[in-house]
Write an enzyme that holds these catalytic residues in place. Structure first.
Site, PDB file in Angstrom:
ATOM      1  N   SER A  51       0.831  -1.210   0.000  1.00 61.00           N
ATOM      2  CA  SER A  51       0.000   0.000   0.000  1.00 61.00           C
ATOM      3  C   SER A  51       0.859   1.251   0.000  1.00 61.00           C
ATOM      4  O   SER A  51       1.963   1.268   0.557  1.00 61.00           O
ATOM      5  CB  SER A  51      -0.899   0.002   1.244  1.00 61.00           C
ATOM      6  OG  SER A  51      -1.533   1.247   1.419  1.00 61.00           O
ATOM      7  N   TYR A  79      -2.376  -0.081  10.001  1.00 59.37           N
ATOM      8  CA  TYR A  79      -2.575  -0.654   8.673  1.00 59.37           C
ATOM      9  C   TYR A  79      -1.293  -0.532   7.856  1.00 59.37           C
ATOM     10  O   TYR A  79      -0.814  -1.508   7.254  1.00 59.37           O
ATOM     11  CB  TYR A  79      -3.724   0.040   7.958  1.00 59.37           C
ATOM     12  CG  TYR A  79      -3.825  -0.312   6.497  1.00 59.37           C
ATOM     13  CD1 TYR A  79      -4.176  -1.592   6.102  1.00 59.37           C
ATOM     14  CD2 TYR A  79      -3.564   0.637   5.506  1.00 59.37           C
ATOM     15  CE1 TYR A  79      -4.256  -1.930   4.759  1.00 59.37           C
ATOM     16  CE2 TYR A  79      -3.646   0.306   4.165  1.00 59.37           C
ATOM     17  CZ  TYR A  79      -3.992  -0.974   3.788  1.00 59.37           C
ATOM     18  OH  TYR A  79      -4.059  -1.308   2.461  1.00 59.37           O
TER      19      TYR A  79
END
Length: 323
Positions: free
Chosen positions: A113, A138
């Site tokens: 990501s 995350y």
């Protein structure tokens, strides 16, 4: 969308998902229904964090390559539900790595990501940049995936490629992401929450461009970089068969301009609730995709206007009937 691309070129695809209720299960079931019309598609309802179930999957299915896109997503949700990220993104990823290792798979491609860039401010983000300062759990879990992948590439010669996705949007996307949230509220005449007072820039990337990039990467297993040097280390490669790339549009867009394009396609103005930056968020993302372009002829060519128009068409025809 990725599974459909592979099925349409003749691949046999096994899809797994635990169909949890993090967001509307009806949307997940509708996606699944599209896939089940393909004769070479097989679905198994599995949780990647279930160690035995994953071991059984790899032992019983004749798998060649893995595209690992499953994860607990969402920056803000990681602040209130951190354990979900460890179970899915760390434990689940370990189960994937172990399966690939023990069954000699040809290639593991997995989703990282843009969030890994965390506190970085130098633009565009490059895979050569340090990513040691995440600002959400995350992001930390995705950085951990890259480290875990490198370990398995080094120890077991497992070819792994991580792709740092940049703000993917388009039909069949997640309803907790801004395009879906914005479209729903604009159509219903409700205010939209615009964080950082609209001063964000995002490298919005249309789903078809992502799928094309993932497919190209899948077809070329990672190889060791013979020129890699520990004195001047390349963060995107290794002496092991390991690679990391950015995958994005290479064209950051101001959030307010994105909203404006969405308003144009919907034919309706938004009511904006301007709010400060959210914890764990970053002001800007901008992908340097030069490595992906050079090595895979990756050319993200869907304009924002065309991408949003396609998303809005899908939203009006499909999404509004699912909820």
């Amino acid at each position: 969308m990725q599974a459909i691309r592979l099925l349409e070129r003749g691949d046999h695809v096994i899809g797994i998902d635990n169909l949890n209720d993090y967001y509307d299960v009806n949307l997940k079931l509708a996606r699944l229904a599209r896939l089940q019309s393909y004769p070479h598609f097989k679905f198994l309802k599995l949780d990647i964090a279930d160690r035995q179930a994953m071991a059984d999957l790899f032992a019983t299915e004749n798998l060649q390559r893995v595209v690992h896109l499953a994860a607990q997503a969402g920056v803000r949700y990681s602040i209130t539900n951190p354990h979900a990220y460890i179970e899915s993104n760390i434990v689940g990823f370990l189960n994937i790595l172990e399966g690939c290792r023990h069954h000699n798979l040809e290639h593991l491609v997995y989703a990282s990501s843009s969030s890994v860039y965390g506190a970085n401010t130098r633009m565009p983000f490059s895979v050569q940049d340090s990513v040691d300062h995440p600002v959400s759990l995350y992001a930390a879990s995705k950085k951990a995936n890259e480290l875990m992948a490198h370990t398995y590439s080094h120890l077991y010669k497992l070819p792994t490629t991580g792709l740092r996705f940049f703000t993917v949007y388009g039909p069949w996307g997640r309803p907790d992401m801004s395009p879906m949230l914005f479209a729903r509220n604009i159509m219903q005449g409700k205010a939209i929450d615009v964080f950082n007072y609209g001063n964000h820039r995002r490298d919005f990337t249309y789903i078809d461009d992502i799928v094309t990039g993932v497919t190209k990467v899948l077809d070329k297993p990672a190889e060791a970089n013979s020129d890699w040097s520990s004195e001047n280390p390349d963060s995107g490669s290794s002496t092991a068969p390991y690679r990391v790339y950015n995958i994005g549009s290479n064209n950051p867009v101001h959030l307010l301009d994105f909203i404006g394009a969405l308003e144009d396609s919907l034919g309706k103005k938004s009511i904006k609730n301007l709010l400060p930056m959210q914890p764990g968020d970053v002001p800007d993302t901008y992908a340097d995709v030069s490595d992906l372009m050079a090595e895979f002829d990756y050319k993200p060519d869907t304009s924002l206007q065309l991408g949003i128009a396609a998303f809005v068409d899908w939203y009006k025809e499909i999404a509004t009937k699912l909820t």
